[in-house]
Write an enzyme that holds these catalytic residues in place. Structure first.
Site, PDB file in Angstrom:
ATOM      1  N   GLY A  46       0.830  -1.200   0.000  1.00  0.00           N
ATOM      2  CA  GLY A  46       0.000   0.000   0.000  1.00  0.00           C
ATOM      3  C   GLY A  46       0.861   1.245   0.000  1.00  0.00           C
ATOM      4  O   GLY A  46       2.005   1.212   0.478  1.00  0.00           O
ATOM      5  N   GLN A  51       2.820   9.949   1.245  1.00  0.00           N
ATOM      6  CA  GLN A  51       4.172   9.371   1.342  1.00  0.00           C
ATOM      7  C   GLN A  51       5.065   9.770   0.177  1.00  0.00           C
ATOM      8  O   GLN A  51       6.284   9.624   0.249  1.00  0.00           O
ATOM      9  CB  GLN A  51       4.090   7.840   1.400  1.00  0.00           C
ATOM     10  CG  GLN A  51       3.462   7.331   2.677  1.00  0.00           C
ATOM     11  CD  GLN A  51       3.305   5.830   2.626  1.00  0.00           C
ATOM     12  OE1 GLN A  51       2.315   5.324   2.130  1.00  0.00           O
ATOM     13  NE2 GLN A  51       4.300   5.111   3.120  1.00  0.00           N
ATOM     14  N   CYS A  92       5.797  -0.229   7.039  1.00  0.00           N
ATOM     15  CA  CYS A  92       5.450   0.938   6.235  1.00  0.00           C
ATOM     16  C   CYS A  92       6.656   1.331   5.392  1.00  0.00           C
ATOM     17  O   CYS A  92       7.775   1.342   5.900  1.00  0.00           O
ATOM     18  CB  CYS A  92       5.055   2.088   7.160  1.00  0.00           C
ATOM     19  SG  CYS A  92       4.627   3.594   6.296  1.00  0.00           S
ATOM     20  N   LEU A  93       6.428   1.659   4.121  1.00  0.00           N
ATOM     21  CA  LEU A  93       7.541   2.041   3.242  1.00  0.00           C
ATOM     22  C   LEU A  93       8.228   3.314   3.729  1.00  0.00           C
ATOM     23  O   LEU A  93       9.385   3.552   3.396  1.00  0.00           O
ATOM     24  CB  LEU A  93       7.046   2.219   1.803  1.00  0.00           C
ATOM     25  CG  LEU A  93       6.534   0.932   1.130  1.00  0.00           C
ATOM     26  CD1 LEU A  93       6.004   1.236  -0.263  1.00  0.00           C
ATOM     27  CD2 LEU A  93       7.627  -0.122   1.073  1.00  0.00           C
ATOM     28  N   HIS A 134      -4.546   1.703   7.564  1.00  0.00           N
ATOM     29  CA  HIS A 134      -3.174   2.223   7.631  1.00  0.00           C
ATOM     30  C   HIS A 134      -2.990   3.367   6.620  1.00  0.00           C
ATOM     31  O   HIS A 134      -2.460   4.427   6.958  1.00  0.00           O
ATOM     32  CB  HIS A 134      -2.209   1.056   7.352  1.00  0.00           C
ATOM     33  CG  HIS A 134      -0.761   1.418   7.290  1.00  0.00           C
ATOM     34  ND1 HIS A 134       0.174   0.904   8.153  1.00  0.00           N
ATOM     35  CD2 HIS A 134      -0.069   2.246   6.448  1.00  0.00           C
ATOM     36  CE1 HIS A 134       1.369   1.398   7.851  1.00  0.00           C
ATOM     37  NE2 HIS A 134       1.249   2.212   6.815  1.00  0.00           N
ATOM     38  N   GLU A 135      -3.443   3.142   5.378  1.00  0.00           N
ATOM     39  CA  GLU A 135      -3.245   4.153   4.326  1.00  0.00           C
ATOM     40  C   GLU A 135      -4.115   5.390   4.567  1.00  0.00           C
ATOM     41  O   GLU A 135      -3.692   6.508   4.308  1.00  0.00           O
ATOM     42  CB  GLU A 135      -3.526   3.567   2.935  1.00  0.00           C
ATOM     43  CG  GLU A 135      -2.659   2.372   2.529  1.00  0.00           C
ATOM     44  CD  GLU A 135      -1.179   2.578   2.734  1.00  0.00           C
ATOM     45  OE1 GLU A 135      -0.699   3.724   2.656  1.00  0.00           O
ATOM     46  OE2 GLU A 135      -0.491   1.567   2.993  1.00  0.00           O
ATOM     47  N   HIS A 138      -2.436   7.671   6.864  1.00  0.00           N
ATOM     48  CA  HIS A 138      -1.425   8.504   6.200  1.00  0.00           C
ATOM     49  C   HIS A 138      -2.053   9.792   5.665  1.00  0.00           C
ATOM     50  O   HIS A 138      -1.460  10.871   5.775  1.00  0.00           O
ATOM     51  CB  HIS A 138      -0.790   7.760   5.021  1.00  0.00           C
ATOM     52  CG  HIS A 138       0.353   6.860   5.386  1.00  0.00           C
ATOM     53  ND1 HIS A 138       1.477   7.303   6.046  1.00  0.00           N
ATOM     54  CD2 HIS A 138       0.558   5.539   5.165  1.00  0.00           C
ATOM     55  CE1 HIS A 138       2.319   6.287   6.210  1.00  0.00           C
ATOM     56  NE2 HIS A 138       1.783   5.199   5.692  1.00  0.00           N
TER      57      HIS A 138
END
Ligand code: NI
Length: 170
Positions: A46, A51, A92-93, A134-135, A138
């Site tokens: 994701g 991000q 997470c990236l 989660h996204e 963000h």
């Protein structure tokens, strides 16, 4: 198509609140394609526009095993959450190398626009429910480590700052 640079925690830009997309046009579709390419390249399941330093409500997700089921969400909202929760070990990236358990709703219902600008609704559970929550965090400027203890957050910040310094030296 282009790979986009991913902001790394504790970059303050990760805490900006994303604005709704006004028109689903080719600019947004290009953003989605670039975000998808960036996510698959990383690899991750994701990625939120926040991000990649674009502060608009756009998310890409693919939780399929073969990475062939791209879900693009524009102006997504969670319109229902189960009281039942699940605990999942998240990563997470933007927080490379850090994984920890977060408790979230086990099932959710999502209302969103798709790439054609159509409103769709879907239900999610398991990893997809984790990923959507989660996204969407963000987009509200929230990174998953903020669910952890302050002690853990401090350790993660120190570790990532050190990684960054070493990367600069190399
Ligand atoms: Ni993330």
């Amino acid at each position: 198509m282009a790979l986009l640079p991913i902001l790394r925690y504790p970059d303050p830009r990760l805490h900006k609140i994303a604005k709704p997309v006004e028109v689903v046009d080719d600019r947004i579709r290009t953003l989605i394609h670039d975000m998808a390419e960036t996510m698959y390249d990383a690899p991750g399941v994701g990625l939120a526009a926040t991000q990649v330093d674009v502060h608009e409500r756009v998310v890409v997700i693919d939780v399929s095993e073969d990475g062939n089921n791209l879900l693009a969400l524009i102006n997504p909202e969670i319109i229902w959450k189960s009281e039942e929760t699940q605990v999942y070990e998240e990563g997470c990236l933007s927080v490379p190398g850090i994984y920890d358990e977060v408790q979230r709703a086990a099932r959710i219902r999502v209302r969103t626009l798709n790439e054609k600008g159509e409103t769709i609704e879907f239900d999610a559970d398991g990893l997809l429910a984790v990923c959507v929550q989660h996204e969407l965090d963000h987009l509200m400027g929230k990174v998953f480590v903020e669910y952890l203890s302050v002690l853990k957050q401090n350790r993660i910040r120190t570790r990532l700052r050190k990684q960054e310094r070493e990367a600069l030296k190399a």
